[in-house]
Design a protein around this motif. Structure first.
Motif, short mmCIF file in Angstrom:
data_model
loop_
_atom_site.label_atom_id
_atom_site.label_comp_id
_atom_site.label_asym_id
_atom_site.label_seq_id
_atom_site.Cartn_x
_atom_site.Cartn_y
_atom_site.Cartn_z
N ILE A 5 7.32 32.34 24.21
CA ILE A 5 6.86 33.09 25.37
C ILE A 5 7.91 34.15 25.72
CG2 ILE A 5 6.30 32.96 27.83
CD1 ILE A 5 5.45 30.02 27.27
N LYS A 6 7.47 35.37 25.89
CA LYS A 6 8.35 36.45 26.33
C LYS A 6 7.98 36.82 27.76
CE LYS A 6 10.05 41.07 25.04
NZ LYS A 6 9.94 42.19 24.07
N PHE A 7 8.99 37.00 28.61
CA PHE A 7 8.69 37.30 30.01
C PHE A 7 9.71 38.27 30.60
CE2 PHE A 7 11.39 33.55 29.99
CZ PHE A 7 12.26 33.72 31.06
N ARG A 8 9.27 38.91 31.68
CA ARG A 8 10.13 39.83 32.43
C ARG A 8 10.59 39.17 33.73
NH1 ARG A 8 7.03 45.73 32.21
NH2 ARG A 8 7.08 45.98 29.93
N LYS A 9 11.78 39.54 34.15
CA LYS A 9 12.34 39.04 35.41
C LYS A 9 12.74 40.26 36.23
CE LYS A 9 15.91 35.85 37.11
NZ LYS A 9 17.13 35.10 36.72
N GLN A 10 12.00 40.52 37.30
CA GLN A 10 12.19 41.74 38.07
C GLN A 10 12.27 41.44 39.57
OE1 GLN A 10 12.15 45.18 36.56
NE2 GLN A 10 12.70 43.83 34.88
N GLY A 11 12.56 42.47 40.35
CA GLY A 11 12.57 42.34 41.80
C GLY A 11 13.57 41.32 42.30
N LEU A 54 20.44 34.44 31.49
CA LEU A 54 20.62 35.75 32.10
C LEU A 54 21.48 35.61 33.35
CD1 LEU A 54 19.62 38.77 31.97
CD2 LEU A 54 17.86 38.08 33.61
N SER A 55 22.46 36.47 33.50
CA SER A 55 23.35 36.41 34.67
C SER A 55 22.57 36.67 35.95
CB SER A 55 24.47 37.44 34.54
OG SER A 55 25.28 37.18 33.41
N VAL A 56 22.96 36.00 37.02
CA VAL A 56 22.33 36.21 38.32
C VAL A 56 22.54 37.66 38.76
CG1 VAL A 56 22.39 35.56 40.76
CG2 VAL A 56 22.61 33.80 39.01
N GLY A 57 21.48 38.28 39.24
CA GLY A 57 21.55 39.67 39.67
C GLY A 57 21.06 40.66 38.63
N HIS A 58 20.91 40.20 37.38
CA HIS A 58 20.44 41.08 36.32
C HIS A 58 18.91 41.09 36.28
CE1 HIS A 58 24.30 41.03 33.64
NE2 HIS A 58 24.56 41.25 34.92
N LEU A 59 18.35 42.25 36.03
CA LEU A 59 16.93 42.37 35.73
C LEU A 59 16.73 42.12 34.24
CD1 LEU A 59 16.27 45.72 37.66
CD2 LEU A 59 15.71 43.42 38.47
N SER A 60 15.48 41.93 33.82
CA SER A 60 15.24 41.76 32.39
C SER A 60 13.81 42.15 32.03
CB SER A 60 15.49 40.32 31.95
OG SER A 60 15.23 40.19 30.56
N LEU A 61 13.69 42.74 30.85
CA LEU A 61 12.38 43.04 30.25
C LEU A 61 12.10 42.13 29.06
CD1 LEU A 61 12.50 46.96 30.21
CD2 LEU A 61 11.41 45.48 31.90
N GLY A 62 13.09 41.33 28.66
CA GLY A 62 12.93 40.55 27.43
C GLY A 62 13.63 39.21 27.44
N GLU A 63 13.08 38.24 28.19
CA GLU A 63 13.57 36.87 28.17
C GLU A 63 12.62 36.01 27.34
OE1 GLU A 63 16.71 36.05 29.76
OE2 GLU A 63 16.52 38.22 29.45
N TYR A 64 13.12 34.88 26.82
CA TYR A 64 12.31 34.06 25.92
C TYR A 64 12.38 32.58 26.26
CZ TYR A 64 11.83 38.17 22.96
OH TYR A 64 11.54 39.42 22.48
#
Length: 243
Positions: A5-11, A54-64
């Motif tokens: 599963i690939k997901f984004r983490k935003q906001g 992923l470090s706290v505070g970072h956005l991401s377009l590509g987590e797995y």
């Protein structure tokens, strides 16, 4: 069936730590009615693993996230069900079937793409010129740096851990503003962070790194299929196929 599963983490979800994201996915899988496999033994748990935290505070377009399920109808159905049961800020973008024998994402992650930019109102007088200087610094063969760890300070060289660095004139996630692109080593034995590269750059200019002024976004994660010192990066998503 092994699925990736690939997901984004935003906001605002960028402030949620890795352990909370793991717990969130465990609940998400249950809410979405996904027939996930459980481990055997006295304390069974969902068969699930994540790539590099992923470090706290970072956005991401590509987590797995890799999961093992009894059955699944299709990639489209999985994405739809997970997003319907999820919350704003964390969006599943793909779900792919992994071939038998594929190693989990955590064990093969070797590199990551990042974008960095100044938050609104925190820009220097000439941000474009700043990021061009920063990218030129990041391309140096040697970047001596002192890492501060729980076990104490450790001298290292970030230079060999920076695979690419260049100025980006327009970043979509930054409303077209400018910033810098970095491809960094992300393995368990050789790991570099954007903050470390930026900290080293600021130190080279006799300044303190303004951590709260800069936004970091991870774009993609890769395995390295190269041999004999030659890198051949392949995105973790490419190891699976839609079904």
């Amino acid at each position: 069936m092994k699925l990736r599963i690939k997901f984004r983490k935003q906001g605002d979800l960028r402030f949620i730590g890795h352990l909370d994201i793991m717990r969130y996915f465990q609940k998400l899988i249950r809410r979405a009615g996904i027939p996930i496999r459980y481990s055997e033994g006295f304390n069974p748990h969902q068969v699930m693993s994540f790539a590099s935290p992923l470090s706290v505070g970072h956005l991401s377009l590509g987590e797995y996230c890799d999961i093992d399920v009894h059955e699944a109808e299709s990639s489209e159905d999985m994405v739809s069900r997970l997003n319907a049961a999820g919350v704003p800020g964390l969006t599943v973008t793909s779900c792919r079937l992994l071939p038998d024998g594929t190693k989990n994402a955590m064990s093969v992650t070797a590199a990551a793409d990042y974008r960095v930019w100044f938050k609104e109102g925190k820009e220097p007088e000439n941000p474009g010129e700043f990021w061009e200087r920063a990218a030129a610094f990041a391309r140096r063969d040697s970047i001596p740096y002192v890492k501060h760890t729980k076990k104490g300070d450790r001298e290292t060289d970030l230079g060999p851990l920076v695979y690419e660095a260049y100025f980006e004139a327009s970043i979509p996630e930054h409303d077209g503003g400018c910033g810098m692109f970095l491809k960094l080593s992300q393995g368990s034995s050789a790991n570099a962070k954007p903050e470390q590269v930026l900290d080293a750059f600021y130190l080279s200019e006799g300044q303190e790194y303004p951590a709260l002024a800069i936004q970091v976004e991870r774009v993609e994660l890769y395995a390295d299929e190269g041999t004999d010192g030659e890198h051949r990066f392949r995105s973790l998503e490419d190891y699976g196929a839609e079904f």
